[in-house]
Enzyme design. Structure first.
Site, PDB file in Angstrom:
ATOM      1  N   PRO A 120     -10.592  -2.266  -4.318  1.00  0.00           N
ATOM      2  CA  PRO A 120     -10.984  -3.148  -3.212  1.00  0.00           C
ATOM      3  C   PRO A 120     -10.944  -4.641  -3.501  1.00  0.00           C
ATOM      4  O   PRO A 120     -10.569  -5.428  -2.629  1.00  0.00           O
ATOM      5  CB  PRO A 120     -12.415  -2.680  -2.895  1.00  0.00           C
ATOM      6  CG  PRO A 120     -12.393  -1.237  -3.229  1.00  0.00           C
ATOM      7  CD  PRO A 120     -11.525  -1.129  -4.453  1.00  0.00           C
ATOM      8  N   ASN A 159      -0.670   0.187  -0.101  1.00  0.00           N
ATOM      9  CA  ASN A 159      -0.941   1.152   0.953  1.00  0.00           C
ATOM     10  C   ASN A 159      -1.089   0.412   2.279  1.00  0.00           C
ATOM     11  O   ASN A 159      -2.087  -0.264   2.506  1.00  0.00           O
ATOM     12  CB  ASN A 159      -2.223   1.933   0.658  1.00  0.00           C
ATOM     13  CG  ASN A 159      -2.519   2.987   1.718  1.00  0.00           C
ATOM     14  OD1 ASN A 159      -1.739   3.897   1.932  1.00  0.00           O
ATOM     15  ND2 ASN A 159      -3.657   2.851   2.394  1.00  0.00           N
ATOM     16  N   GLU A 160      -0.056   0.485   3.111  1.00  0.00           N
ATOM     17  CA  GLU A 160      -0.074  -0.173   4.417  1.00  0.00           C
ATOM     18  C   GLU A 160      -0.458  -1.651   4.325  1.00  0.00           C
ATOM     19  O   GLU A 160      -1.236  -2.157   5.129  1.00  0.00           O
ATOM     20  CB  GLU A 160      -0.992   0.566   5.387  1.00  0.00           C
ATOM     21  CG  GLU A 160      -0.576   1.999   5.635  1.00  0.00           C
ATOM     22  CD  GLU A 160      -1.275   2.629   6.827  1.00  0.00           C
ATOM     23  OE1 GLU A 160      -1.754   1.881   7.692  1.00  0.00           O
ATOM     24  OE2 GLU A 160      -1.330   3.865   6.889  1.00  0.00           O
ATOM     25  N   GLU A 262      -0.042  10.514   3.701  1.00  0.00           N
ATOM     26  CA  GLU A 262      -1.235  10.958   4.431  1.00  0.00           C
ATOM     27  C   GLU A 262      -0.745  11.637   5.694  1.00  0.00           C
ATOM     28  O   GLU A 262       0.170  11.133   6.361  1.00  0.00           O
ATOM     29  CB  GLU A 262      -2.130   9.788   4.853  1.00  0.00           C
ATOM     30  CG  GLU A 262      -2.883   9.064   3.772  1.00  0.00           C
ATOM     31  CD  GLU A 262      -3.689   7.878   4.317  1.00  0.00           C
ATOM     32  OE1 GLU A 262      -4.214   7.117   3.494  1.00  0.00           O
ATOM     33  OE2 GLU A 262      -3.763   7.711   5.560  1.00  0.00           O
TER      34      GLU A 262
END
Length: 531
Positions: A120, A159-160, A262
């Site tokens: 994060p 990730n995205e 995913e």
């Protein structure tokens, strides 16, 4: 029928466990294989608590390493194995933690791992992108912590991060991370293939551009595989009705493996109502020639209602969608090809052209983070930040200098549309500030008043070690080229200003003029992609 953690432990003993390490997975063309030449299809489950679905942000900056808690792994691995899982995806691990016991439990159960490299507080921020020394250390530390385990397939560098046409510049920084992580693996683990890929959402405006971008050009900087976070098949649907047929057709000529990073739409009836028709399709002949399986989102039942398993204290119990998925998985049998019989014919894509929806130029990438060079630069400056300077005050100084003398900031900036990046754009915020202060000081003919900023800047010795001379000379030449390119371009083209401070600090400065300047000039926002 519901299974408890205790009953699954017994079941795992009956099924037996491998006594030797799993053979590494390797890549050939657009397919995965076991070392013995048998094709490998991912039958995966996302395994991490507090990880947002489909690239959504989370307010938490803390994370729990799912591979460092042996008790949880003993509880969960039998449940994963009974589901016929052969891969788990983790979103953030602690590279300083011991993963031996969990990795051994997974290995014994025949389960491989693919892990995101970020966490994060250390990830490429889609609205304030950078690829710097701190991120490089984080990413390579994760690689080094997991590379010793044969049941690690590889990693995701993002990730995205780019999730729509407003933040495409961030992709240049993620691709730089791909390039440098791949080189680290190649240099340090010469006899081991470990992949580095990217997990993308399915945005209609940029789905073609972003897929081609990460695959194009020099393959030393291109992804090893493409992960798709896709939630298009919800409830009862068909191969064509879901749009899966279009995905298969698009990736038919892709040169590296493609899989669903995913999947598992929870509409219309929540997690419990998932019937997993898409799982049957995923491992059918309609898809297996092109798509190498997928990873179900997710193991843990949480507020977002995507779970397969409910956790209460130290106990785990399966949910209805777990039981349904278990039945589906037991029935699939993907048609495969042997590695020896497979001759790849697909070639890498051409890089996308600049457009309104795509603001990244070809193969030009930010520089490789070099901590030694950054330290050399910082030690060589004659004017730098005072030791008492707070990071919340950085924005005032950056804004003033970069507006007053833009040439002072060329060495720390990046422009993805021109493909021009300053040599020190990969340094830490403090080092960047030192560079900018020193450049401004020199531009003012080294006047004492130009190195003060209300005592926030101080004069320094400015010594250059002999070992630093060549690197600094090369950086100076690169910055001179960047300055020429910048002076000849249109400032409005700058879509990815390598902003030298965190937005949360900018937005608490209280100076709206400075905040507005930076928001416009640097094209940044306050949100951050965390996992």
């Amino acid at each position: 029928m519901r299974f408890t953690q205790a009953s699954l432990v017994s079941a795992s003993l009956l099924l037996g466990q491998a006594s030797a390490a799993l053979p590494p997975i390797v890549m050939k063309g657009s397919k995965f294989f076991y070392e013995n030449g048998t094709q490998f299809f991912m039958k995966g489950v996302a395994y991490q608590q507090d990880s947002a679905a489909a690239g959504a942000t989370t307010s938490s900056t803390k994370f729990t390493d799912p591979l460092a808690n042996a008790a949880n792994c003993k509880r969960d691995v039998p449940l994963l194995k009974a589901l016929r899982t052969n891969t788990i995806r983790t979103y953030a691990i602690d590279p300083t933690a011991n993963h031996d016991e969990c990795m051994k439990l997974l290995d014994d159960a025949g389960i491989y791992v693919i892990s995101d490299l970020s966490e994060p507080n250390l990830s490429v921020n889609r609205d304030d992108p950078r690829w710097d020394t701190d991120l490089y250390k984080r990413y390579t530390d994760v690689v080094d912590s997991l590379a010793k385990y044969s049941n690690v397939i590889g990693f995701f560098a993002g990730n995205e991060v780019t999730n729509n046409n407003t933040n495409t510049p961030a992709s240049a920084y993620v691709k730089a991370a791909v390039r440098d992580t791949k080189k680290h693996i190649k240099d340090k683990y010469k006899d081991r293939w470990l992949g580095v890929g990217y997990a993308a959402n399915d945005d209609p405006d940029i789905r073609e551009e972003i897929a081609h971008y990460f695959n194009c050009g020099n393959q030393e900087a291109a992804i090893d595989y493409w992960g798709y976070n896709i939630y298009e098949w919800c409830g009862t649907n068909t191969f064509k009705g879901s749009g899966y047929d279009k995905q298969v057709e698009f990736f038919r000529n892709y040169s590296v493996p493609v899989f669903f990073a995913e999947y598992g739409c929870n509409l219309p009836n929540g997690a419990a109502g998932r019937i997993w028709e898409e799982t049957t399709a995923l491992y059918s002949k309609d898809m297996t020639d092109v798509i190498s399986g997928g990873i179900v989102y997710m193991y843990f039942q949480e507020a977002n209602d995507y779970g397969l398993v409910s956790i209460s204290g130290n106990s785990a119990s399966t949910m209805k969608d777990y039981d349904t998925l278990k039945t589906r998985m037991a029935s699939v049998s993907p048609a495969s090809t042997s590695m020896n019989a497979y001759t790849p014919t697909n070639t890498p894509a051409a890089c996308p052209e600049l457009s309104r929806d795509w603001l990244v130029k070809g193969e030009s990438l930010p520089p490789t983070p070099d901590a030694e060079l950054c330290e050399c630069m910082f030690n060589s400056i004659s004017c730098g930040p005072a030791s008492s300077l707070k990071t919340s005050d950085y924005g005032d100084i950056f804004a003033y200098i970069c507006e007053k003398t833009p040439e002072s900031c060329v060495g720390i900036n990046g422009n993805t549309t021109t493909g021009v990046y300053g040599a020190f754009s990969m340094c830490s915020n403090t080092q960047k500030l030192g560079y900018v202060l020193d450049q401004y000081y020199q531009s003012q003919k080294s006047a004492d008043s130009a190195c003060n900023f209300n005592s926030k800047a101080v004069l320094k010795s400015g010594k250059v070690a002999s070992s630093c001379s060549a690197g600094l000379a090369s950086a100076s030449s690169a910055n001179a080229v960047a300055a020429t390119a910048t002076s000849g371009g249109d400032a409005s083209e700058s879509s990815s200003f390598a902003q030298p401070m965190q937005m949360k600090n900018l937005l608490t400065m209280g100076d709206m003029a400075i905040g507005l300047y930076l928001a416009v000039a640097m094209g940044v926002g306050a949100s951050m992609i965390l996992l």
